[in-house]
Design an enzyme around this catalytic site. Sequence first.
Site, short mmCIF file in Angstrom:
data_model
loop_
_atom_site.label_atom_id
_atom_site.label_comp_id
_atom_site.label_asym_id
_atom_site.label_seq_id
_atom_site.Cartn_x
_atom_site.Cartn_y
_atom_site.Cartn_z
N SER A 80 0.78 -1.23 0.00
CA SER A 80 0.00 0.00 0.00
C SER A 80 0.81 1.28 0.00
O SER A 80 0.23 2.37 -0.09
CB SER A 80 -0.96 -0.01 1.18
OG SER A 80 -2.00 -0.93 0.95
N TYR A 173 -10.53 2.17 5.89
CA TYR A 173 -9.56 1.82 4.85
C TYR A 173 -10.18 0.90 3.82
O TYR A 173 -10.80 -0.12 4.17
CB TYR A 173 -8.38 1.13 5.53
CG TYR A 173 -7.13 1.03 4.70
CD1 TYR A 173 -6.33 2.13 4.49
CD2 TYR A 173 -6.74 -0.20 4.17
CE1 TYR A 173 -5.16 2.03 3.76
CE2 TYR A 173 -5.57 -0.31 3.44
CZ TYR A 173 -4.78 0.82 3.24
OH TYR A 173 -3.63 0.71 2.51
N SER A 174 -10.04 1.24 2.55
CA SER A 174 -10.61 0.42 1.49
C SER A 174 -9.77 0.54 0.22
O SER A 174 -9.62 1.63 -0.34
CB SER A 174 -12.05 0.85 1.18
OG SER A 174 -12.56 0.15 0.05
N ASN A 175 -9.24 -0.57 -0.24
CA ASN A 175 -8.46 -0.58 -1.48
C ASN A 175 -9.29 -0.16 -2.68
O ASN A 175 -8.75 0.31 -3.68
CB ASN A 175 -7.88 -1.98 -1.71
CG ASN A 175 -6.74 -2.30 -0.76
OD1 ASN A 175 -5.62 -1.87 -0.95
ND2 ASN A 175 -7.04 -3.05 0.28
N GLY A 317 3.08 -0.81 3.90
CA GLY A 317 2.41 -1.72 2.98
C GLY A 317 2.45 -3.15 3.45
O GLY A 317 3.42 -3.59 4.07
#
Length: 363
Positions: A80, A173-175, A317
């Site tokens: 990330s 949090y969201s990809n 990440g």
Amino acid sequence: MAAGVMGVPAAAAASRAGSTPTGADPVQRGLDALVRSDGVPAALASVKERGHRTRTYTAGVGDLATGSKVPWDGQVRIGSNTKAFTAVVVLQLVGEGKIGLDTSIETYLPDLVRGNGIDGNRITVRHLLQHTSGLPNYVPYLSDDVRPYTPRELLDIALQHDAVFAPGKDWQYSNTNYVLAGMLVEKVTRRPLAEGLDRRVIERIGLRHTYFPAHGDVRIREPHPKGYYQESPGSPLRDGTELDPSWAWAAGQMISTNSDLNRFYTALLSGDLLPAEQLRQMRTTVPAEYFGPGARYGLGIVSRPLSCGGRYWGHGGSTTGYETRGGVRGDLRAAADIAVTTQPSDKGVMERVDGLVDMALCR
């Protein structure tokens, strides 16, 4: 994925580019402990102090099967941290007047963001970059087999699920947010995201060991330690180095080194990548305890408190086989990045890595 059963070796360690004896250096001792006591196959670090040369550290082994050395400043999958790179490109386009930070995503990607409680007219570009959109994260719903995905497939998986909250009303949090941010870049520039990252960030500040893998490229190009995963807590470590990273795309697909990440975050916070107004917006934060006590999230970047006072900025990440943590002090006096070659099931391991980052930045 290769699936050989591995064991964890005794620590093998070394440091470079400094006069401090290896045994006396607290960063080296910390990396050694991660290998010896926490079962991490390898740990790598790079620490740069303003006005001083960089110190590079390794511990453990680069390949559990052969016992080979960990390459100096080896490449790893940075997960990330990719979000910070993607956010920089979006904010550059904001500075150029091509994207409005508080304009709805519907304006740029019409009729695409639709679902139960999800309406692209209500979600702004800022919401995406700050994880305040309420969009569900697609990652928990991916199939177990690692296969190539297109960005649209990832988005469609997310949109099968309900909104988590109304846009701007909370943080999670969201990809999915960064998949959409990458799609936005491609729509506005009419060029592949990888090309924008290369031209606007990687080449601009001279990151020689950083890249966005091509679709279907499962390798890590340059010398690297192998990355390992466990199918369940306590199970044997398995080799997960080679995989298709398209499941993460603009949210987590990139490959880099500790020293390149230090260079990136230092350049970013120094104002070398963004105009002053866009950097100010990037550093406007909301609480994000997901990243630890006192952590706050800006636009693709995380702010964490330092034990010595002040804060540092980076991201971190997590991806198959690798974890990275680090950033740059707000006063730019030091930058530090640490990588380990597995995703520990014990959260305490990564808390100790965070502690090492703090110590490296504060000493």
